[in-house]
Write an enzyme that holds these catalytic residues in place. Structure first.
Site, PDB file in Angstrom:
ATOM      1  CE  LYS A 111      -4.081   1.979   1.108  1.00 43.88           C
ATOM      2  NZ  LYS A 111      -5.368   1.843   1.696  1.00 43.88           N
ATOM      3  CE  LYS A 194      -7.503 -11.918  -0.388  1.00 42.08           C
ATOM      4  NZ  LYS A 194      -7.154 -11.513   0.968  1.00 42.08           N
ATOM      5  CE  LYS A 197     -18.599  -5.949  -4.989  1.00 48.56           C
ATOM      6  NZ  LYS A 197     -19.221  -6.576  -6.123  1.00 48.56           N
TER       7      LYS A 197
END
Ligand code: TRP
Length: 327
Positions: A111, A194, A197
């Site tokens: 991140k 992975k 959503k």
């Protein structure tokens, strides 16, 4: 009795990846072990959340746990923000972990690379200390998680051992457990990442997805070059991922699936898997809708769970405070 402890963040709609990798496995330990499942909503706010959505998703998740068979009479179900000992122990544990250790966490590094230091919240950096607190409050022996969380459990173990070395036995040193199947369900349009959503809509299937959309997405799912249904994660990652999904929804083994589709092509396999997933999800959605519509019951289940949890957690915190000299 062993304690099994795990949680799912309410930061996005649940996908079949969350179902196959986590939720589906949780009820199996009930009765055999002390089982505690929680909604880490304080972890969710380490990335910006819409307040209305966060509240809705927290209740959704409680309803999903009940839908898949987590039984509030056999398991403790709690919401992290409602049991203040989680945040309190996290603050204390902050002082038993170094900046260096935190900086080596892959989730943080990934991140940080994308967002840069000004795009990253301190809470996100500190996420593993709160996770350690969650786990250590309940003397958890086993923590079922996806592969991407194992590094955080390793850090939790280090923190627990460090604390125990300084103050004498205080925390149980937990073990991370990856389920045999479904631990890492990949994206339907890119088997290298992975399923999530937050990516491209074609990449994931949410638990609330309609039959039509499920069938379409499996038809469009990427496959590998030869037209054979065979499990080979290194060379055929796309079809291997679909086989894992198929196996998770039917409980057929990989070998059984390969045998059944030995002389079939991708198109047939993709249409079958679509039907299977759509059918199972429509049954689950039915139950979910019933459970979710009764918010009063959900709140009372959460209340009972929170108070059982808080009893255990406050005892542990009291010991920690005594040992560290905190009044
Ligand atoms: N970080 C976990 C995830 O993203 C969620 C989580 C928070 C968790 N605290 C936990 C999981 C404690 C297991 C135990 O999936």
């Amino acid at each position: 009795m062993k304690t099994v402890f795990s949680g799912l963040k309410p930061s996005g709609d649940m996908t079949i990846g969350n179902y196959l990798g986590a939720m589906k496995h949780w009820p199996k330990d009930q009765g055999k072990h002390r089982t505690i499942f929680f909604i880490p909503n304080l972890h969710a706010i380490t990335t910006r959340q819409d307040p209305i959505q966060l509240k809705k998703r927290t209740l959704d998740l409680v309803a999903w746990l009940l839908t898949v068979g987590v039984d509030p009479d056999q398991s403790i179900i709690l919401v992290q923000s409602m049991v203040p000992q989680h945040a309190e122990l996290a603050w204390i544990l902050n002082n038993y972990v170094t900046m260096g250790e935190m900086s080596r966490m892959t989730q943080y590094k990934d991140k940080a690379k994308k967002a840069g230091p000004e795009g990253l919240l301190v809470g996100f950096f500190d996420y593993p200390a709160l996770m350690a607190a969650d786990i250590l409050l309940y003397d958890s022996n086993e923590v079922p998680v996806g592969e991407d969380q194992i590094q955080h459990i390793e850090l939790t173990r280090d923190i627990a051992k460090r604390f125990n070395t300084i103050y004498g036995d205080t925390f149980v040193v937990p073990k991370g457990v990856i389920p045999d199947t479904g631990a890492r369900i990949m994206s339907l349009d890119n088997p290298k990442i992975k399923m999530s959503k937050s990516d491209h809509p074609d990449s994931s299937i949410s638990l609330t997805e309609s039959t039509d959309s499920i069938l379409k997405k499996f038809k469009r799912a990427v496959t590998d070059s030869d037209n054979k249904i065979a499990y080979d994660k290194a060379n055929k990652p796309a079809i291997s991922n679909l086989i894992e999904i198929y196996s998770g929804f039917t409980d057929a083994s990989v070998a059984e699936i390969e045998k059944k589709y030995a002389d079939k092509n991708y198109a047939i396999f993709k249409s079958d898997i679509g039907e299977i997933v759509a059918h199972k999800l429509s049954l689950l959605q039915n139950d979910f809708n019933n459970i979710r519509s009764d918010e009063a019951s959900l709140y009372s289940i959460i209340d009972v769970g929170n108070s059982k949890a808080s009893q255990i957690a406050s005892e542990k915190l009291k010991i920690v405070k005594e040992k560290t000299g905190l009044l």
